[in-house]
Every structure is written in structure tokens, then in C-alpha cells.
Design a protein around this motif. Structure first.
Motif, short mmCIF file in Angstrom:
data_model
loop_
_atom_site.label_atom_id
_atom_site.label_comp_id
_atom_site.label_asym_id
_atom_site.label_seq_id
_atom_site.Cartn_x
_atom_site.Cartn_y
_atom_site.Cartn_z
N MET A 1 -6.53 -29.93 -17.22
CA MET A 1 -6.07 -31.25 -18.07
C MET A 1 -5.31 -30.76 -19.29
O MET A 1 -4.06 -31.44 -19.38
N ALA A 2 -5.68 -29.95 -19.98
CA ALA A 2 -5.04 -29.32 -21.13
C ALA A 2 -3.72 -28.83 -20.70
O ALA A 2 -2.52 -29.13 -21.31
N ALA A 3 -3.41 -28.04 -19.82
CA ALA A 3 -2.28 -27.53 -19.37
C ALA A 3 -1.35 -28.36 -18.90
O ALA A 3 -0.10 -28.15 -18.80
N ALA A 4 -1.95 -29.59 -18.23
CA ALA A 4 -1.11 -30.50 -17.53
C ALA A 4 -0.74 -31.55 -18.77
O ALA A 4 -0.11 -32.67 -18.39
N ASN A 5 -1.07 -31.24 -19.98
CA ASN A 5 -0.91 -32.26 -21.27
C ASN A 5 -1.49 -33.50 -21.12
O ASN A 5 -0.94 -34.62 -21.26
N LEU A 6 -2.54 -33.36 -20.35
CA LEU A 6 -3.52 -34.93 -20.23
C LEU A 6 -4.71 -34.95 -21.16
O LEU A 6 -5.22 -33.82 -21.34
N ASN A 7 -4.83 -35.90 -21.78
CA ASN A 7 -5.97 -36.09 -22.55
C ASN A 7 -7.30 -36.71 -22.10
O ASN A 7 -7.02 -38.02 -21.59
N ILE A 8 -8.22 -36.14 -22.26
CA ILE A 8 -9.20 -36.58 -21.65
C ILE A 8 -10.02 -37.82 -22.35
O ILE A 8 -10.29 -37.35 -23.80
N ILE A 9 -10.08 -38.96 -21.95
CA ILE A 9 -10.51 -39.82 -22.96
C ILE A 9 -12.00 -40.41 -22.57
O ILE A 9 -12.67 -41.09 -23.19
N SER A 10 -12.16 -40.00 -21.18
CA SER A 10 -13.73 -40.15 -20.79
C SER A 10 -14.15 -39.27 -19.55
O SER A 10 -13.08 -38.80 -18.91
#
Length: 80
Positions: free
Chosen positions: A21-30
Motif C-alpha cells: 500500500m505504501a509503495a502504491a502511495n495509498l493511505n490505509i485508513i481502516s
């Protein structure tokens, strides 16, 4: 978007998923996870924010998780 994953359980799955997720620049919100110990099966539901190429994301998930990983990505529908 909501990402549902299930696969064989092993040590480090949450860390590997977070790294993708971090490599895809996605922020985990849940993030909610569950392991069925009897079947050695790992389940996770992620809600993430950010824009990314969904096909590339699926390939990255498959490359970093067990071969039997099932992936379901549900993009948010834009409101009219």
C-alpha cells in the motif's frame, strides 16, 4: 477504495500488505484482519485513500503475498 484479501496465513502478511500500500502511495485508513486457525486462512479488509493503477496494484499484491491470494478491489463510486 475497499480491498478484500484472503490467503494462507503466514508471519509477516500485515507488514507485506502495508508495504504494498505504501509503495502504491495509498493511505490505509481502516484495517480489519482475522485468521481462521483451523483452516490456516487469513482474511483482511482494508479501506485506503489515494489514486493508483488498479491493475498494477493487483500485480504488486500477488507478487508479495502467497500464491493462493484472492483479491477483491472495490473502488469508491463517485457521487453525482
Amino acid at each position: 477504495m475497499v480491498i478484500l484479501l484472503q490467503c494462507s496465513d503466514r508471519v509477516g502478511l500485515v507488514a507485506d500488505i502495508a508495504a504494498v500500500m505504501a509503495a502504491a502511495n495509498l493511505n490505509i485508513i481502516s484495517m480489519k484482519e482475522f485468521v481462521n486457525v483451523d483452516e490456516n486462512r487469513f482474511y483482511i479488509r482494508l479501506e485506503v485513500q489515494g489514486d493508483t493503477d488498479l491493475e498494477k496494484l493487483q500485480l504488486q499484491i500477488k507478487a508479495n503475498l502467497p500464491k493462493d491470494t484472492e483479491i477483491n478491489i472495490r473502488p469508491y463510486e463517485k457521487r453525482k
